[in-house]
Design a protein around this motif. Structure first.
Motif, short mmCIF file in Angstrom:
data_model
loop_
_atom_site.label_atom_id
_atom_site.label_comp_id
_atom_site.label_asym_id
_atom_site.label_seq_id
_atom_site.Cartn_x
_atom_site.Cartn_y
_atom_site.Cartn_z
N TRP A 212 2.44 -25.83 18.13
CA TRP A 212 2.63 -24.42 17.82
C TRP A 212 1.24 -23.71 17.07
N LEU A 213 0.24 -24.44 16.81
CA LEU A 213 -0.80 -23.69 16.34
C LEU A 213 -2.16 -23.33 17.38
N GLU B 19 1.06 -22.89 7.74
CA GLU B 19 0.58 -22.47 9.21
C GLU B 19 1.60 -22.78 10.28
N ALA C 219 3.01 -19.73 12.75
CA ALA C 219 3.10 -19.85 14.13
C ALA C 219 4.32 -19.88 14.86
#
Length: 411
Positions: free
Chosen positions: A126-127, A208, A212
């Motif tokens: 997902w990053l 993060e 995301a």
């Protein structure tokens, strides 16, 4: 007297593709299961053979007198390589949707139940910069095939799981080290710089991932709504019933802020919030207070009223209706499950009577299955599964749930 629920209340059970289907070989979790070292105590292998036996399993759900079936569409089957879409996999999930409708079951579809394609996770999960767009594309192709026939859409299953576990102190410190070693080995094996999965996130990257997955949820919701504007869309979170004894309020509120509140506020713009509850946590001024009483397989005291408390808080913060997407008890002793479920449902009925809007209840789970890093040890199903023949055998709790539902639906 049996409590009354709305006639359109969704009475269901929940499953997840990777946990029951078997041989999900193009997925990130399969890759991590087969990486050395691995956090996963067992490999999923054939799981429960649900990919082949799905029709029989829907027959079981129908025979229980239920009205809904929650399941996940596996992105790794539909898009096993980037840009390579499998019509056969879409056909498969379309058959399940139509099979639900033929049996009077509302299809409740989860678009991401932790598991993603191996290629997606090898690129940063997902990053990666286009993760939200890639997920929206996946949701769009599913909607284009059978979105007109599903009843509710859940974008993400428990995107807060790692936050929940860490803030609850449920993970021993050494687990983070094994996780890091496994992910490093997976990245090296995949020939990439980094490798993650939806339920295998390093503690240092939780913020993060939250950002995301928030973007991905919004993109997915837009894609789904563009195909069927009136389809209810939401996400589901892991949430304990957090209560405080005098002096424990600050600790309780801090836990809620870390584990739940971002997602509950995000859900305020959705059609519902999915609640997945298994326990109550009691906070005191010096830390967690452990009440006396029998415990479940997770090591926490069995408290049926935890469901009502979790539902109440989720609605208070989000302001939207609640769908109980998962609720159950981990226990080898089915008499605990048979007593726990109706007591919890009575508490849920009281919340509904007090004005909390609840769309439905999905018991976790239909059958004993692959419970992620813990393998096949934990038992949460209404049915047991023979690990050799894959035959399903009802436990007494299945009849208890069936009787409760039939009584509620007849009122």
């Amino acid at each position: 007297m049996m409590p009354a629920f709305a006639p359109d209340f969704h009475w269901g059970v929940a499953t997840a593709g990777h946990q029951v289907e078997g041989d999900n070989t193009d997925s990130d979790i399969w890759f991590l299961e087969n990486t050395t070292p691995s956090l996963f105590q067992e490999r999923s292998g054939p799981a429960c053979r649900n990919y082949e036996r799905w029709a029989d399993d829907l027959d079981i759900v129908e025979a229980l007198g239920l009205s809904a079936y929650r399941f996940s569409v596996e992105w790794s089957r539909i898009e096993p390589a980037r840009g390579e879409v499998s019509p056969g996999a879409l056909d498969h999930y379309e058959r399940i949707v139509d099979g639900c409708l033929a049996r009077g079951l509302a299809p409740l579809v989860t678009f991401n139940h932790f598991v993603s394609p191996h290629w997606f996770s090898a690129a940063g999960s997902w990053l990666q910069g286009d993760a939200a767009a890639l997920f929206a594309d996946q949701c769009a192709r599913v909607m284009d095939r059978f979105g007109d026939r599903i009843a509710l859409a859940v974008t993400f299953n428990e995107p807060n799981l790692e936050q929940f576990l860490h803030s609850s102190g449920r993970l021993p410190a050494f687990v983070e080290g094994i996780k890091a070693d496994m992910l490093a080995a997976a990245a090296a094996r995949a020939g990439t710089d980094r490798y993650f999965a939806g339920n295998v996130i390093p503690a240092a990257l939780q913020a993060e991932f939250q950002e995301a997955q928030t973007r991905a949820h919004l993109s997915a919701k837009a894609a789904i709504k563009s195909r069927k504007g009136d389809l209810p869309v939401g996400l589901s979170i892991a949430i304990a019933d957090e209560v405080a004894v005098p002096g424990g309020e600050e600790r309780r509120d801090a836990k809620r802020a870390v584990a739940y509140d971002h997602w509950l506020r995000l859900a305020s713009d959705d059609d519902f919030i999915g609640v997945q509850n298994y326990e109550r946590i009691v906070h005191g001024p010096g830390g967690e207070v452990v009440p006396e009483g029998p415990v479940n397989g997770m090591g926490t005291v069995i408290e049926p009223d935890s469901l009502a408390g979790a539902v109440r808080y989720a609605h208070e913060v989000s302001g939207v209706p609640v769908l109980v997407t998962e609720h159950g008890i981990q226990s080898d002793d089915d008499t605990q499950r048979a007593a726990f479920t109706p007591a919890a449902l009575d508490g849920l009925a009281s919340e509904i009577a007090s004005g909390v809007p609840v769309l439905g209840y999905c018991h976790w789970t239909l059958m004993d299955n692959f419970e992620w890093i813990f393998g096949y040890g934990p038992k949460l199903g209404l049915f047991s599964v023979d690990r050799t023949t894959f035959e399903r055998t009802p436990k007494p709790s299945a009849s208890v749930y069936e009787e409760y539902v039939r009584g509620a639906r007849s009122n």
